[in-house]
Enzyme design. Structure first.
Site, PDB file in Angstrom:
ATOM      1  N   GLU A   1      -5.024   8.057   8.537  1.00  0.00           N
ATOM      2  CA  GLU A   1      -4.702   9.010   7.462  1.00  0.00           C
ATOM      3  C   GLU A   1      -3.175   9.194   7.380  1.00  0.00           C
ATOM      4  OE1 GLU A   1      -6.789  10.037   5.299  1.00  0.00           O
ATOM      5  OE2 GLU A   1      -8.623   9.446   6.329  1.00  0.00           O
TER       6      GLU A   1
ATOM      7  N   CYS B   1       0.848  -1.204   0.000  1.00  0.00           N
ATOM      8  CA  CYS B   1       0.000   0.000   0.000  1.00  0.00           C
ATOM      9  C   CYS B   1       0.882   1.252   0.000  1.00  0.00           C
ATOM     10  CB  CYS B   1      -0.893  -0.001   1.239  1.00  0.00           C
ATOM     11  SG  CYS B   1      -1.738   1.590   1.470  1.00  0.00           S
TER      12      CYS B   1
END
Lengths: 241, 241
Positions: free
Chosen positions: B86, B30
């Protein structure tokens, strides 16, 4: 200085005094631009506001806002006179640059938690636009608001910022000021539940009395009128000018 | 401690030493999680990595990541053991909390400008996904990269961070490491122009030699293999485990 009128295509770039204060490029009914106004007013930072017609944008807007968006903050006293964009980045910049009346906590963890909360508010703003533009049900919006009701309970303070409004309060307030637009659009399907959102309801009442909120406020009727005209293709940008 | 294997549905929550160091919930391929790994490694912050199978998520993931996303940083030494989410908020938190090897500038204006640049990188990441998922042309991606080529020229330094990599460099690097995936997907339509992107090309060569980048690196072949298996519905999460 601005009369509050929105400058459109063909308007000359406004002559402003050479006083070195920042210039905020804004639109009177834009909730993102409102964030910057609230922070500037909370911190009592002298500035000029230049309002932009977002339907017919003036040609020179690109010089201060490369993506043609508002808010943009033009820092004329800085070397090369740079502009800042993105409401959250502008707000955080102002909070760091002007230390009076700090809005974000100093502690890195608390700062991060406040920023995550504002990031999660995108669940509310996204649902808000789906209701306005795509006639969506409000259920998703109320579910997104639950997080904020719960967080006020966890914090145990009247404001997200504690005993007075802080970063989270001013970043999310503009959408609460526009609840009347939801009511107008949804009609009988509007189902804000003041039991489910008891803490947020008390918070809304407090913010309505806040001097900073009052310094850049439009009434429910004015927000509805702006939305009605925008939807009809003739947005009343100068409704308050 | 993690073996690097990705934990899936049904996996027990891993037993970790009670050493108080942060736990990064991640997925090896990711690019957003990679940002957090790079910052942790740049600042030499001791931590545990727990890798998550994002196709079949473990049931307990919600306890550390309410939106079931990675990266999530679990701060077990802090009161109430909060988690941060985040990638940009996590990275900025780490930079504030651990002052060694600072990544963002101290000056509020320069900080804001770096953050705006990273925000504008969403033009690149958005185009990247459109190419991978919707067979889009790469023209939009190259246009979004022009901004970064130009900015390196304006800054006049080898890295966005100056004489060494900083916040912007590490936040955008993961997508450059994956250019081979674009080449694989686009075939003959892959048209990265090393003249048009002369400064970025030199920057890529420098970053490939950077110890922090090397500390969390996958080869072009590995990125392609992960994408190929993910696209086929059997993502090789454990390719490097």
């Amino acid at each position: 200085m601005s009369s509050g009128k929105h400058l459109a295509k063909g308007s000359p770039r406004p002559a402003l005094p050479d006083d070195g204060v920042p210039r905020l490029y804004s639109m009177r009914f834009c909730p993102y631009a409102q964030r910057a106004h609230l922070v500037l007013n909370a911190k009592k930072v002298p500035h000029h506001s230049v309002y932009i017609n977002l339907t017919e944008k003036p040609e020179w807007l690109v010089e201060v806002s490369p993506l043609l968006k508002v808010p943009a903050l033009h820092l004329v006293a800085e070397k090369e006179q740079p502009s800042l964009i993105e409401s959250l980045i502008i707000s955080e910049y102002l909070d760091e640059k002007y230390p009076q009346s700090p809005l974000l906590p100093k502690d890195p963890l608390k700062r991060a938690q406040d920023k995550i909360l504002v990031e999660r508010f995108s669940g509310v703003t996204g649902s808000y636009m789906k209701i306005l533009l795509h006639d969506a049900s409000p259920d998703e919006l109320w579910a997104a608001l639950d997080i904020f009701e719960e967080e006020l309970g966890k914090r145990g303070t009247p404001y997200f910022g504690g005993d007075k409004p802080g970063f989270v309060d001013y970043m999310i307030w503009p959408w609460f000021e526009r609840l009347a637009v939801l009511k107008y659009v949804l009609g009988e399907r509007y189902s804000f539940d003041s039991q489910r959102f008891a803490k947020l309801s008390a918070w809304i009442e407090l913010l309505l009395k806040d001097d900073v909120v009052k310094s850049f406020f439009a009434t429910p009727e004015q927000h509805v009128e702006f939305w009605r005209t925008r939807k009809a293709g003739n947005a009343s940008y100068d409704l308050l000018a």
